[in-house]
Design an enzyme around this catalytic site. Structure first.
Site, PDB file in Angstrom:
ATOM      1  N   THR A  62      17.521   7.352 -63.967  1.00 44.62           N
ATOM      2  CA  THR A  62      17.206   6.923 -65.270  1.00 44.62           C
ATOM      3  C   THR A  62      15.944   5.790 -65.006  1.00 44.62           C
ATOM      4  O   THR A  62      14.885   6.006 -65.746  1.00 44.62           O
ATOM      5  CB  THR A  62      18.229   6.309 -66.111  1.00 44.62           C
ATOM      6  OG1 THR A  62      19.496   7.439 -66.233  1.00 44.62           O
ATOM      7  CG2 THR A  62      17.905   5.809 -67.130  1.00 44.62           C
TER       8      THR A  62
ATOM      9  N   GLU B 153      28.948  13.964 -60.058  1.00 45.87           N
ATOM     10  CA  GLU B 153      30.136  13.072 -60.172  1.00 45.87           C
ATOM     11  C   GLU B 153      31.179  13.456 -59.480  1.00 45.87           C
ATOM     12  O   GLU B 153      31.722  14.665 -59.611  1.00 45.87           O
ATOM     13  CB  GLU B 153      30.324  12.830 -61.620  1.00 45.87           C
ATOM     14  CG  GLU B 153      29.351  11.613 -62.338  1.00 45.87           C
ATOM     15  CD  GLU B 153      29.725  11.479 -63.639  1.00 45.87           C
ATOM     16  OE1 GLU B 153      28.878  10.672 -64.231  1.00 45.87           O
ATOM     17  OE2 GLU B 153      30.419  11.949 -64.218  1.00 45.87           O
TER      18      GLU B 153
ATOM     19  N   GLY C 285      23.918  12.420 -63.172  1.00 41.26           N
ATOM     20  CA  GLY C 285      24.021  12.917 -61.668  1.00 41.26           C
ATOM     21  C   GLY C 285      25.450  13.488 -61.499  1.00 41.26           C
ATOM     22  O   GLY C 285      26.328  13.478 -62.243  1.00 41.26           O
TER      23      GLY C 285
ATOM     24  N   SER D 184      25.284  10.089 -59.634  1.00 42.56           N
ATOM     25  CA  SER D 184      25.276   8.798 -60.647  1.00 42.56           C
ATOM     26  C   SER D 184      24.865   7.744 -59.918  1.00 42.56           C
ATOM     27  O   SER D 184      25.600   7.294 -58.864  1.00 42.56           O
ATOM     28  CB  SER D 184      26.621   8.770 -61.392  1.00 42.56           C
ATOM     29  OG  SER D 184      26.844   8.067 -62.143  1.00 42.56           O
ATOM     30  N   GLY D 185      24.209   6.798 -60.561  1.00 39.22           N
ATOM     31  CA  GLY D 185      23.988   5.655 -60.087  1.00 39.22           C
ATOM     32  C   GLY D 185      22.672   5.833 -58.988  1.00 39.22           C
ATOM     33  O   GLY D 185      22.413   4.813 -58.308  1.00 39.22           O
TER      34      GLY D 185
ATOM     35  N   SER E 214      25.345   3.935 -66.474  1.00 40.53           N
ATOM     36  CA  SER E 214      25.288   5.381 -66.241  1.00 40.53           C
ATOM     37  C   SER E 214      24.976   6.189 -67.597  1.00 40.53           C
ATOM     38  O   SER E 214      25.562   5.867 -68.654  1.00 40.53           O
ATOM     39  CB  SER E 214      26.778   5.896 -65.778  1.00 40.53           C
ATOM     40  OG  SER E 214      26.724   7.109 -65.234  1.00 40.53           O
ATOM     41  N   SER E 215      24.151   7.257 -67.315  1.00 41.32           N
ATOM     42  CA  SER E 215      23.778   8.123 -68.575  1.00 41.32           C
ATOM     43  C   SER E 215      24.788   8.879 -68.671  1.00 41.32           C
ATOM     44  O   SER E 215      24.923   9.720 -67.904  1.00 41.32           O
ATOM     45  CB  SER E 215      22.548   8.686 -68.225  1.00 41.32           C
ATOM     46  OG  SER E 215      21.424   7.944 -67.428  1.00 41.32           O
TER      47      SER E 215
ATOM     48  N   ASN F  37      28.134   3.068 -61.813  1.00 44.72           N
ATOM     49  CA  ASN F  37      26.744   2.824 -62.160  1.00 44.72           C
ATOM     50  C   ASN F  37      26.974   2.022 -63.600  1.00 44.72           C
ATOM     51  O   ASN F  37      27.773   2.416 -64.393  1.00 44.72           O
ATOM     52  CB  ASN F  37      25.931   3.779 -62.532  1.00 44.72           C
ATOM     53  CG  ASN F  37      24.521   3.712 -63.218  1.00 44.72           C
ATOM     54  OD1 ASN F  37      24.268   2.600 -63.213  1.00 44.72           O
ATOM     55  ND2 ASN F  37      23.783   4.603 -63.398  1.00 44.72           N
TER      56      ASN F  37
HETATM   57  N1  LIG Z   1      13.916   1.477 -58.365  1.00 46.91           N
HETATM   58  C1  LIG Z   1      14.716   0.690 -58.801  1.00 46.91           C
HETATM   59  N2  LIG Z   1      14.724  -0.722 -58.425  1.00 46.91           N
HETATM   60  C2  LIG Z   1      15.355  -1.607 -58.859  1.00 46.91           C
HETATM   61  N3  LIG Z   1      16.872  -1.124 -59.114  1.00 46.91           N
HETATM   62  C3  LIG Z   1      17.195   0.303 -59.130  1.00 46.91           C
HETATM   63  C4  LIG Z   1      16.207   1.261 -59.139  1.00 46.91           C
HETATM   64  N4  LIG Z   1      16.693   2.424 -59.193  1.00 46.91           N
HETATM   65  C5  LIG Z   1      17.912   2.161 -59.774  1.00 46.91           C
HETATM   66  N5  LIG Z   1      18.306   0.629 -59.794  1.00 46.91           N
HETATM   67  C6  LIG Z   1      19.523  -0.057 -60.074  1.00 46.91           C
HETATM   68  O1  LIG Z   1      20.432   1.067 -60.128  1.00 46.91           O
HETATM   69  C7  LIG Z   1      21.012   1.209 -61.208  1.00 46.91           C
HETATM   70  C8  LIG Z   1      21.357   2.473 -61.691  1.00 46.91           C
HETATM   71  O2  LIG Z   1      20.391   3.578 -61.771  1.00 46.91           O
HETATM   72  P1  LIG Z   1      20.043   4.397 -62.819  1.00 46.91           P
HETATM   73  O3  LIG Z   1      20.845   4.051 -64.030  1.00 46.91           O
HETATM   74  O4  LIG Z   1      18.827   4.933 -62.979  1.00 46.91           O
HETATM   75  O5  LIG Z   1      21.097   5.855 -62.068  1.00 46.91           O
HETATM   76  P2  LIG Z   1      20.908   7.055 -62.531  1.00 46.91           P
HETATM   77  O6  LIG Z   1      20.947   7.984 -61.560  1.00 46.91           O
HETATM   78  O7  LIG Z   1      20.645   7.366 -63.798  1.00 46.91           O
HETATM   79  O8  LIG Z   1      22.708   7.447 -62.907  1.00 46.91           O
HETATM   80  P3  LIG Z   1      23.582   7.912 -63.744  1.00 46.91           P
HETATM   81  O9  LIG Z   1      23.403   9.613 -63.381  1.00 46.91           O
HETATM   82  O10 LIG Z   1      24.994   7.431 -63.743  1.00 46.91           O
HETATM   83  O11 LIG Z   1      22.815   7.927 -65.115  1.00 46.91           O
HETATM   84  C9  LIG Z   1      20.250   0.625 -62.406  1.00 46.91           C
HETATM   85  O12 LIG Z   1      20.897   0.036 -63.342  1.00 46.91           O
HETATM   86  C10 LIG Z   1      19.555  -0.614 -61.640  1.00 46.91           C
HETATM   87  O13 LIG Z   1      20.242  -1.604 -61.490  1.00 46.91           O
HETATM   88 MG   LIG Z   2      21.106   7.767 -65.701  1.00 41.55          MG
END
Ligand SMILES: Nc1ncnc2c1ncn2[C@@H]1O[C@H](COP(=O)(O)OP(=O)(O)OP(=O)(O)O)[C@@H](O)[C@H]1O
Ligand SMILES: [Mg+2]
Length: 1079
Positions: free
Chosen positions: A112, A389, A387, A107-108, A160-161, A157
Site C-alpha cells: 500500500t 497471508e 498480500g 501482508s505488511g 493491513s488492507s 500489519n
Molecule cells: N517505504 C516505506 N517506508 C517506511 N515505512 C514503510 C514503507 N513501506 C511500508 N512501511 C511500513 O510498513 C507498514 C505496512 O505497509 P503496507 O500497509 O504498505 O503493507 P501492505 O503490503 O499493504 O500490507 P497488506 O497486504 O496487509 O495491506 C506501513 O504501515 C508502514 O509503517
Molecule cells: Mg496494504
C-alpha cells in the site's frame, strides 16, 4: 552541466541483481541485507524493483528526490521506486503504452505504501493547473477514505488492507491526469463481527469513537468507550503510532475533498454507528410450546437506537431477528429462528451492511474522480491487493486472498519468466532453458471449473440436502486427493493419514509462497453469503436513503428467487477480469519484501527474506534476466524509434524493417555481442546499449527539435512577413486608392470649378449677348416706341392736353418777358453815366436778368457817352481819372476839384507880353501855367510865383516880372508830398545830389493842386526813361530847404481862424499849416 550518474556510482552492494557475481541464494540475500543495512531498500532485477519494508520513515521521498528522478533513465540513478514510476509514466506519456504497476508481497511488506508513493510521484511530475490539481488531489485523497473503511490492524500489519484495490488513473495525451476508476475486491467482511486475537476491526470504528465530537456521537447515539461495543475487540483497541482521532479528521477532510456532501458523510457515519449498535443486540432463548427455542432480543434499547438511526420500524427488524421466511415456488414458509440463527442473522446483517457501505463508498468515489473528458485515455493501473497471508487460523478469506496472490504470481511468471523464455525460442534466439516453478498448477487446483476447490465449494453450496463445511471437505478429499499441492488428513492420499499437523477439519494447500492450512469451518456460509430476505426487506423499508440504496434486493416488488452468485464465484470472475485487464498493459513490478515479522526497523530476518525471495521466484527472475536480453522490440517500432540516428534510415527506410535495424546497428557501431536479431524483434542484451541508443535519440531529437524549431520559426517569420507584405499591399492599395480618390476629387473639384468658371464665363458672355440683344431689342423697341410715340405725338400733339401747360407757360413767359422788355424800354433812365436810377423789377424771378440788364445798360450808356468825347476832352478825362486814382478818398481837397475842369494854361503866357521872355525861355509846350505861392521858410508866408510845367521841366518864375526863378528838370524830382486835407500845399522833393537839389526842395501852395500834381505824375509816368514819380499824401512831411530840413505839419484849424489856410513858422524846424475843417 548535468552530472551523469549511474546506478553503478557509489553503489552499495549491487543495485541490480543482474550484475551480482556470483549469483547464489546466499550472495543474493547478502546483497539485499547489505543494502538494507545501508538504508538502500530498493534493488533492481532488471526492470523489477525489489522493495524491502524499512518500517521507519526514510528521507528518500522528498520533493528533491522527485526532481532527481524526474525524466531520468531507469538505470541512471540508484534504484528507487520513483525510477520505476517515472519509467512507467514516461512510457505512458511518450510511447502511448498503457501501464500497470503490479505490487506484490506479503501482508505488511509495504504494498500500500508503495502504491501511494507511485501515485504521489506521478502526481508530482505530471502537468499542473487548477483543474489538474483538483483531479490529482481527489485521486490522492481517495486513499485515506478507503484505508479508513477497508484497512485494519492485523498481527502482521497495523494498516493491513482488507480489500483488494486496483486503481486505473487516466491521463490525456499530454500526460495530465483526467480522473480514475477504482475497483475493489472482496472486503474481508468477517472482520466486522469478529477479529482474531491481537487484531482490530476496521479503522473507521475506532476513528469515529475517538475523533468525532461529542455532539456527533450524541447524534449517532454512540459512546466514546470502545468496550461498550461487542464488535470491537479490546485487546488492541489502541495501536501505537496510530492516532485514530487525527485520522478521523483526515478522513472527513479527504471525504470533503473527494466530493462527499455533508449529508452523505452523515449517512455513512450513521451506518457505521448502526453496525456498532447491531453488534450490541443480544438474544435469549424463549421456549415455544412445540418444544423449540425461539430467540428473543434481550435488551431492546440498542435495537431501538439502531432503528432510530436508520429510520427502520423497530418491530419489523425485531421480527426479522426472530423469524425467517422462505419462499419457494409461490409458497411462503415462515420459520422461527433460534438464538444461534438470530446471532447469525445479526452478524450477517452487520457484515452486509458494512461491506455494501464499503462498495457504495468506492462507487461514490468513482463518481467523483471519473474522467470528465470523453477523449481517448491512457491508463496507468496500480494494483494494491492484499498480500499473501498465513495465519494461525486461516479461513475462507485467506483462501480467497491467497488465491488472488497465486494469480498475481501467475501473471508475473507468465510475463517475466515463461513468456520471456518462450519468446527467445519463438524468435529463434539461442537459449538455454531456465527452470522455475510455475504456480499455474495451484491456480488450477483452486479455480478449475470442473474440479477446482472454488467450483466444488459452489457445487456444495448449491446442492440440495444438508450441506455443511464437512461435506465440502469430504468432497475436496475425494476430488483433490491426488493433487500434489492439496493436503488433507482424510484424503485418499495415504501419506497425510498420520500427519498430526493437519487437523481433521482442515485442508492444506501448498501455495507458491508456502503451505497454508485452512479450516473449512465457515467456508460454505461465507461462500453463500446469505442474508435472510426478511432482513434485506427490513433494510429496504428503512427511511434512510443510503440504506435503501444498499439493499435493493429487499424491494418486495423485485423479489428474485434466484440464488445470488456465490462469493467465491464473484471473486473468481473479478480476478479473471483483473488478470485479463493487466495482460493488456505494460507491467511494472514492485516486489515487496518484509524483512522481519516484528514490524521492526533494522532487523533483517534472513530466513524470512529467503523464504519470500524463493516463493517470489526472484532468483529465477535474475537468472532469466542474466541469460537473456534486457530489452527487445519488434523491428518496426525499433526502426521507427531510432531511425533518425542513421542517415540511411532517416527519414524513411524503403526496405524491410529488419534490414533497416541492421543498417542502423552497424552504422551506430554497436558491438555485435550486444544484440541479437530475432525473427520479428531485435534483442538488446545490455540496458547500457539501450541507454546509448536512447541517449543518441535524445540528442538527435534535440537537434531535430532545433531543426523543426528553426523551420517553424522561419516559416512563422516568413508567413508573418508575407502577411505583413500582404497587409502592406492592402494598406498601400487602400492608401493609393484613398490618395487617388482624393486627387481625383481634387481634380474633379478643380475641373468643376474651371468648368463652372468657363460655363459662367460662357453663360455671362451669352447673357451679355442676350442682354445686349435684349437691350438692342428693347432699344429698338424703345426707339420704335419713342419714334412711334413721337410720330403719334407729333400727329396728335395738337390734341394733347399735356402740352397746353407748357405752351401756356412759354407763352406767358414770353408775354411777361415781352412786357418786361417793353416796359423797361419805356422806363429806361437817362443816358448820363452818373444817373443811378433804374426801374424796379416787376417779377422776382427776373432778378438776375434785371441786374444784368442794368449792368449792360450802364456799360452801354458809358460807351455811348465816351464815344461822344473829342481827343482833348478825352485827355482831360484821362487826367481827371488819374487824379481820382491818385487822390480819391486820400485827400479831402479832391472832391472839390472834380467839378473844376483842368484848364492847364490859366495864364496864357504866350499872349501876355510880360511873360514874353519867359515864354521864349521855355521852348517847350507849356502844359500847365498857373500862379502858385512859394512858402517862405522863415515865416511861412507865400510869395507868388509862376508855375510852368512842360514835358521835361518845372519852371518857377517871378509873377510880376516873369523872371525865371528855377527850372527843375522832372528827372530831378524825387517825389511830391502833400497833406490829406483841403489845403493846396505841396512840396516838390528833389533827388539828393541832383543839380536842382542845391536850392533845396520847393514848398508850394496852389489852388489847382489836384490838377498840378496829376499832370506832374502823368508826364513823369509817360516818360519812358524816367522813374515813376512818388506821390506821398501825409499830414507831416520833411522839406529840405537849402540848409536844413523843416517839418511841415498840417493840423485841423480851429473855426475861429476862418476858412483860410494859414501857415506859421513854429520854430526853425517846424512849419505848421492850419487847415480849416472841411464841412
Ligand atoms: N517505504 C516505506 N517506508 C517506511 N515505512 C514503510 C514503507 N513501506 C511500508 N512501511 C511500513 O510498513 C507498514 C505496512 O505497509 P503496507 O500497509 O504498505 O503493507 P501492505 O503490503 O499493504 O500490507 P497488506 O497486504 O496487509 O495491506 C506501513 O504501515 C508502514 O509503517
Ligand atoms: Mg496494504
Amino acid at each position: 552541466m548535468e552530472v551523469k550518474t549511474s546506478l553503478l556510482d557509489n553503489m552499495i552492494g549491487v543495485g541490480d541483481m543482474v550484475l551480482l557475481e556470483p549469483l547464489t541464494e546466499d550472495s543474493f540475500l547478502e546483497n539485499l541485507k547489505k543494502r538494507f543495512d545501508h538504508n538502500e531498500i530498493y534493488t533492481y532485477i532488471g526492470s523489477v524493483v525489489i522493495s524491502l519494508n524499512p518500517y521507519r520513515s526514510l528521507p528518500i521521498y522528498t520533493p528533491d528526490k522527485v526532481e532527481e528522478y524526474r525524466n531520468r533513465n531507469f538505470y541512471e540513478l540508484s534504484p528507487h521506486i520513483y525510477a520505476l514510476a517515472d519509467e512507467a509514466y514516461r512510457s505512458l506519456r511518450d510511447q502511448d503504452k498503457d501501464q500497470c504497476i503490479l505490487i506484490t508481497g506479503e501482508s505488511g511488506a509495504g504494498k500500500t505504501e508503495a502504491s501511494k508513493l507511485v501515485m504521489s510521484y506521478v502526481a508530482a511530475v505530471c502537468g499542473k493547473g487548477q483543474e489538474v490539481n483538483k483531479v490529482k488531489e481527489q485521486l490522492l485523497q481517495s486513499n485515506p477514505v478507503l484505508e479508513a473503511f477497508g484497512n485494519a490492524k492485523t498481527v502482521r500489519n497495523d494498516n493491513s488492507s482488507r480489500f483488494g484495490k486496483y486503481m486505473d488513473i487516466e491521463f490525456d495525451f499530454k500526460g495530465d491526469p483526467l480522473g480514475g476508476v477504482i475497483s475493489n475486491y472482496l472486503l474481508e467482511k468477517s472482520r466486522v463481527v469478529k477479529q482474531p486475537r491481537g487484531e482490530r476491526n476496521f479503522h473507521i470504528f475506532y476513528q469515529l469513537l475517538s475523533g468525532a465530537s461529542d455532539d456527533t456521537l450524541k447524534k449517532l447515539k454512540l459512546e466514546r468507550d470502545f468496550s461498550k461495543y461487542n464488535y470491537l475487540s479490546l485487546d488492541s483497541a489502541t495501536v501505537s503510532g496510530l492516532d485514530d482521532a487525527a485520522n478521523f479528521r483526515t478522513v472527513r477532510n479527504a471525504m470533503q475533498i473527494v466530493g462527499f456532501m455533508e449529508d452523505e458523510m452523515q449517512s455513512v457515519l450513521e451506518l457505521v454507528a448502526a453496525v456498532l449498535k447491531l453488534g450490541n443486540i443480544e438474544f435469549k432463548p424463549e421456549s415455544r410450546c412445540n418444544g423449540m427455542d425461539e430467540s428473543r432480543i434481550k435488551d431492546k434499547n440498542d435495537l431501538k437506537e439502531m432503528c432510530e438511526l436508520l429510520g427502520i420500524e423497530q418491530s419489523v427488524l425485531e421480527r426479522a431477528f426472530s423469524y425467517r421466511t422462505v419462499e419457494a415456488k409461490m409458497e411462503k414458509v415462515s420459520t422461527t429462528l433460534n438464538v444461534a440463527q438470530a446471532y447469525y442473522a445479526r452478524d450477517a446483517l452487520a457484515k452486509n451492511l458494512y461491506s455494501r457501505l464499503f462498495s457504495w463508498l468506492v462507487t461514490r468515489i468513482n463518481e467523483s474522480i471519473k474522467a470528465q473528458a470523453k477523449t481517448r485515455h491512457k491508463v496507468m493501473g496500480v494494483l494494491d491487493i492484499y498480500g499473501f497471508e498465513i495465519f494461525e487460523d486461516n479461513s475462507f478469506e485467506q483462501f480467497i486472498i491467497n488465491y488472488c496472490n497465486e494469480k498475481l504470481q501467475q501473471i508475473f511468471i507468465e510475463l517475466t519468466l515463461r513468456e520471456e523464455q518462450e519468446e527467445y525460442i519463438r524468435e529463434g534466439i539461442e537459449w538455454t532453458n531456465i527452470e522455475y516453478f510455475n504456480n499455474a498448477v495451484i491456480c488450477d487446483l483452486i479455480e478449475n471449473n470442473q474440479n477446482g476447490i472454488l467450483a466444488m465449494l459452489d457445487e456444495e453450496c448449491l446442492r440440495p440436502g444438508t450441506v455443511t463445511d464437512e461435506t465440502f471437505l469430504d468432497k475436496l478429499n475425494t476430488i483433490c486427493a491426488d493433487h500434489q499441492h492439496f493436503e488433507s488428513r482424510l484424503s485418499k492420499n495415504s501419506k497425510f493419514l498420520n500427519d498430526h499437523s493437519l487437523p481433521h477439519n482442515c485442508f492444506r494447500i501448498q501455495h507458491y509462497a508456502g503451505k497454508v492450512l485452512y479450516r473449512v469451518e465457515g467456508f460454505v456460509d461465507k461462500n453463500n453469503d446469505l442474508l435472510y430476505r426478511d432482513l434485506s426487506q427490513a433494510m429496504y423499508k428503512a427511511n434512510h436513503s443510503l440504506i435503501k440504496q444498499l439493499f435493493p434486493e429487499g424491494n418486495p416488488v423485485k423479489v428474485n428467487l434466484k440464488r445470488p452468485p456465490t462469493a467465491g464465484f464473484q471473486f473468481k470472475a473479478s480476478v479473471g477480469t483483473l488478470m485479463s485487464n493487466l495482460q493488456t498493459k505494460n507491467p511494472n513490478y514492485i516486489r515487496c519484501i518484509k524483512p522481519n515479522d516484528k514490524k521492526a526497523s533494522h532487523i533483517f530476518n534472513e530466513s524470512l527474506v529467503c523464504h519470500q525471495a524463493r516463493y517470489l521466484g526472484l532468483m529465477e527472475n535474475v537468472r532469466v534476466r542474466r541469460a537473456g536480453y534486457a530489452f527487445r522490440q519488434a523491428y518496426e517500432p525499433c526502426l521507427e524509434r531510432y531511425k533518425m540516428l542513421c542517415k540511411n534510415t532517416w527519414p524513411h527506410w524503403k526496405g524491410p524493417a529488419r534490414q533497416g535495424v541492421e543498417v542502423l546497428m552497424t552504422n551506430l557501431q554497436v558491438p555485435a555481442e550486444e544484440y541479437s536479431y530475432g525473427r520479428s524483434k531485435i534483442f538488446i542484451r545490455n540496458p547500457r546499449t539501450l541507454f546509448f541508443l536512447e541517449e543518441k535519440r535524445k540528442q538527435c531529437l534535440e537537434d531535430l527539435a532545433t531543426l523543426i524549431q528553426k523551420i517553424y520559426r522561419g516559416w512563422k517569420c516568413r508567413s508573418h512577413f508575407l502577411l505583413l507584405k500582404k497587409s502592406q499591399i492592402v494598406v498601400a492599395s487602400w492608401y493609393r486608392r484613398y490618395a487617388q480618390q482624393k486627387k481625383y476629387q481634387k481634380i474633379k473639384h478643380s475641373t468643376t470649378v474651371v468648368q463652372s468658371y468657363t460655363r459662367g464665363w460662357q453663360a455671362r458672355k451669352l447673357l451679355r449677348e442676350l442682354k445686349y440683344q435684349k437691350k438692342c431689342e428693347e432699344a429698338v423697341t424703345t426707339i420704335a416706341a419713342f419714334w412711334h410715340g413721337t410720330q403719334v405725338r407729333r400727329e396728335y400733339r395738337k390734341f394733347f392736353r399735356a402740352n397746353a401747360g407748357k405752351k401756356i407757360y412759354n407763352f406767358t413767359i414770353q408775354r411777361i418777358m415781352q412786357k418786361y422788355f417793353l416796359g423797361l424800354k419805356s422806363k429806361l433812365p437817362s443816358m448820363s453815366p452818373i444817373d443811378k436810377t433804374w426801374p424796379a423789377r416787376p417779377y422776382s424771378f427776373l432778378d438776375g436778368v434785371h441786374a444784368e440788364l442794368r449792368r449792360i445798360f450802364h456799360l452801354w450808356r458809358c460807351k455811348k457817352y465816351r464815344s461822344q468825347f473829342t481827343e482833348e476832352k478825352k485827355a482831360v478825362y484821362e487826367e481827371k481819372l488819374e487824379a481820382s486814382e491818385l487822390f480819391k478818398d486820400k485827400k479831402a481837397l479832391y472832391p472839390s476839384s472834380v467839378r473844376q475842369p483842368f484848364k492847364g494854361d490859366y495864364l496864357e503866357i504866350s499872349k501876355n507880353p510880360k511873360y514874353q521872355k519867359l515864354s521864349s525861355a521855355v521852348d517847350e509846350k507849356i502844359l500847365l501855367a498857373d500862379v502858385v505861392n512859394k512858402i517862405n521858410r522863415a515865416n511861412g508866408k507865400g510869395s507868388p510865383r509862376l508855375f510852368l510845367l512842360t514835358k521835361k521841366n518845372v519852371v518857377l518864375a517871378d509873377q510880376k516880372t516873369g523872371q525865371l526863378k528855377a527850372n527843375v528838370p522832372l528827372t530831378d524830382l524825387a517825389s511830391v508830398s502833400t497833406s490829406s486835407q483841403t489845403d493846396g500845399f505841396f512840396a516838390l522833393k528833389l533827388k539828393e545830389g541832383s543839380a536842382s537839389a542845391i536850392k533845396g526842395d520847393f514848398l508850394l501852395s496852389s489852388d489847382h493842386l489836384i490838377e498840378m500834381i496829376t499832370k506832374l505824375h502823368r508826364i513823369s509816368s509817360m516818360a519812358a526813361d524816367r522813374e515813376k514819380l512818388n506821390i506821398d499824401i501825409l499830414d507831416e512831411f520833411l522839406v529840405q530847404f537849402k540848409q536844413d530840413k523843416v517839418c511841415v505839419k498840417f493840423i485841423q484849424g480851429s473855426p475861429k481862424n476862418g476858412n483860410s489856410v494859414s501857415c506859421k513858422r513854429k520854430n526853425n524846424r517846424l512849419l505848421e499849416v492850419s487847415v480849416p475843417a472841411s464841412s
